[in-house]
Design an enzyme around this catalytic site. Structure first.
Site, PDB file in Angstrom:
ATOM      1  N   ASP A   1      -2.419  -6.048  -3.045  1.00  0.00           N
ATOM      2  CA  ASP A   1      -2.420  -5.500  -4.397  1.00  0.00           C
ATOM      3  C   ASP A   1      -3.798  -4.891  -4.666  1.00  0.00           C
ATOM      4  O   ASP A   1      -4.818  -5.476  -4.322  1.00  0.00           O
ATOM      5  CB  ASP A   1      -2.111  -6.617  -5.406  1.00  0.00           C
ATOM      6  CG  ASP A   1      -1.815  -6.084  -6.793  1.00  0.00           C
ATOM      7  OD1 ASP A   1      -1.460  -4.890  -6.919  1.00  0.00           O
ATOM      8  OD2 ASP A   1      -1.920  -6.870  -7.754  1.00  0.00           O
TER       9      ASP A   1
ATOM     10  N   HIS B   1      -5.641 -11.814 -10.356  1.00  0.00           N
ATOM     11  CA  HIS B   1      -4.452 -12.648 -10.147  1.00  0.00           C
ATOM     12  C   HIS B   1      -4.718 -14.038 -10.701  1.00  0.00           C
ATOM     13  O   HIS B   1      -5.807 -14.584 -10.568  1.00  0.00           O
ATOM     14  CB  HIS B   1      -4.116 -12.733  -8.658  1.00  0.00           C
ATOM     15  CG  HIS B   1      -3.596 -11.439  -8.113  1.00  0.00           C
ATOM     16  ND1 HIS B   1      -3.479 -11.200  -6.774  1.00  0.00           N
ATOM     17  CD2 HIS B   1      -3.150 -10.321  -8.738  1.00  0.00           C
ATOM     18  CE1 HIS B   1      -2.974  -9.980  -6.598  1.00  0.00           C
ATOM     19  NE2 HIS B   1      -2.782  -9.425  -7.771  1.00  0.00           N
TER      20      HIS B   1
ATOM     21  N   SER C   1      -8.532 -11.271  -6.601  1.00  0.00           N
ATOM     22  CA  SER C   1      -7.540 -12.329  -6.448  1.00  0.00           C
ATOM     23  C   SER C   1      -8.240 -13.543  -5.862  1.00  0.00           C
ATOM     24  O   SER C   1      -9.368 -13.851  -6.257  1.00  0.00           O
ATOM     25  CB  SER C   1      -6.401 -11.815  -5.561  1.00  0.00           C
ATOM     26  OG  SER C   1      -5.372 -12.772  -5.475  1.00  0.00           O
TER      27      SER C   1
END
Lengths: 273, 197
Positions: free
Chosen positions: B138, B45, B18
């Site tokens: 995540d 992401h 991310s």
């Protein structure tokens, strides 16, 4: 977190098919499994108690369908798609027909059919178009008919609309009431909402344009193949089919009866009966 | 690198990342050995409503062209794949991709947990999972899934990460086999490649 194996998933889909005549046996495995785990978590059920509830409580099937079907959608999702609709696809249909018919297959909570209605209104042809919006889930059809969305969802819808470059603001089409955006019901005057099952349902009409974006991704390839045959039968020759930006038809038997009109936006045209 | 026992039984590599992971991913892809035999499956992401640009930016430097797979596309050996914008990306038994537009997971779509978790389910001990820099949790659960199925787990050294939350969350929930800097991950790919020659 609980897990669920393939044998259990099969027990669930068999029961739902035999008892309620909904066929999820050819749904894509990974997402179907997540839906089952989600239902079990939300309703505090195990595989066995879920099976028991499906067996003993007939009304539970509606809750089950409502949670199982993925109802995540946006107005004007992929604004570039909607610009192509407005600037190329609809004008090309209008060359041959003043009045035409659109089917939103798997319409969910109705954001897409509402987007279409707004676009047609802005094009000045709203009254000339007949729309059908169908879904498996009767609860979600009620929400679609209400055309009422939580204001927290409106920020994204507004952003998409701006990128679509509509000729008003989205606010012109709804009123805010108690934290909800309530859309003008006139927009839906030509829309027929009805329950329809893409898997087991029959072809029910003929259309110039079918939108089924990000619905078939929940099916496995053999079911995608069968459903494409139904769309083919539901389209007039030279009618258009729109699927999601990362979906593809190339694996399907009937792919050769369509041509790609816009590969980026995944718009196809039926060229052979 | 001597501490790492490698073999040629692996079938896939999955990478999650991310905020702050872009440079690391670029470095890994740009120094990938030519003809690297395993598919590399990436869930990073990204902006939900920007469909274009990311895969192109990665491909400029990458040894192998990066692609965003279509729903039900078969996974090829040596392919480098990126989860498309605004879709979750799963791997199915039978070795192909399945996309979905389900609810966001960990506030994300694509969610790293979904890609890592389904990879773990399909490839079991024949999977290598790598989690890079990021600002949320995540991927932590996905790394646990990989470890629980017997796969190899690697996180980027939190000390090197622009944002350390993501690898730290993984370290907190499961056993991580190796903590590496990006340069070490680059070398790891080279060593891994040799196992297949």
């Amino acid at each position: 977190m609980q897990d669920i194996d393939i044998a259990d998933l099969k027990r669930i889909t068999e029961l739902v098919y035999q008892k309620y005549n909904y066929d999820f046996r050819n749904y894509a495995m990974s997402s179907f499994k997540r839906r089952m785990l989600r239902i079990m978590e939300l309703k505090k059920l195990t595989v066995d108690t879920l099976l028991k509830k499906l067996t003993d409580t007939p009304n539970f099937i509606y809750e089950f369908l409502d949670e199982l079907t993925v109802n995540v959608t946006e107005m004007f999702r992929d604004p570039s798609f909607w610009r192509v609709m407005r600037e190329e696809i609809i004008p090309s249909i209008l060359l041959n027909h003043k009045n035409f018919k659109i089917w939103h297959a798997g319409c969910s909570s109705g954001e897409e059919v509402l987007s279409m209605a707004i676009m047609l209104k802005e094009m000045g042809i709203h009254q000339d178009v007949t729309l059908f919006a169908t879904d498996l889930d009767i609860n979600i059809l009620e929400r679609a008919r209400a055309a009422t969305y939580h204001v927290k969802n409106m920020e994204l819808n507004e952003k998409n609309y701006i990128r679509f470059q509509g000729n008003a603001t989205l606010k012109d089409y709804y009123k805010e009431e108690n934290g909800y955006a309530v859309f003008n019901k006139d927009l839906l005057m030509n829309v027929t909402f009805r329950k329809h099952d893409l898997v087991l349902g029959e072809v029910f009409n003929k259309f110039d344009l079918v939108l089924c974006r990000n619905v078939m991704i929940y099916f496995n390839q053999s079911l995608q193949n069968e459903v494409l045959k139904k769309f083919h039968e539901s389209l007039f020759k030279y009618g258009y089919l729109c699927i999601g930006s990362k979906e593809s038809l190339i694996w399907c038997d009937y792919a050769s009866r369509f041509i790609v009109v816009n590969n980026e936006e995944k718009i196809y045209k039926k060229i052979k009966d | 690198m001597s501490a790492i026992k490698l073999n040629n039984s692996y079938k896939a590599v999955v990478i999650g990342g991310s905020a702050g992971s872009f440079q690391g991913v670029i470095k890994i892809l740009s120094q990938l050995p030519k003809g690297f035999p395993l598919p590399i499956i990436m869930a990073l992401h990204r902006l939900k409503h920007v469909r274009h640009g990311f895969v192109e930016a990665l491909s400029i430097k990458s040894v192998v062209q990066v692609t965003e797979p279509y729903d039900k596309e078969a996974i090829k050996k040596g392919g480098v794949y990126l989860a498309p914008a605004n879709y979750h990306m799963s791997i199915e038994l039978g070795n192909y991709f399945a996309l979905s537009t389900e609810e966001m997971v960990n506030n994300s779509r694509p969610a790293i947990d979904i890609t890592l978790g389904t990879c773990a389910y399909v490839y079991k001990e024949k999977l290598i999972g790598i989690l890079l820099s990021g600002a949320n949790r995540d991927g932590a659960l996905g790394m646990k899934n990989i470890h629980d199925k017997g796969g190899l787990t690697i996180v980027q050294d939190p000390a090197e990460c622009m944002i350390e939350t993501m690898p730290k969350a993984a370290l907190a929930v499961t056993e991580i086999d190796h903590v590496m800097k990006v340069d070490q991950i680059v070398d790891f790919f080279k060593e891994l490649d040799k196992q297949y020659r």
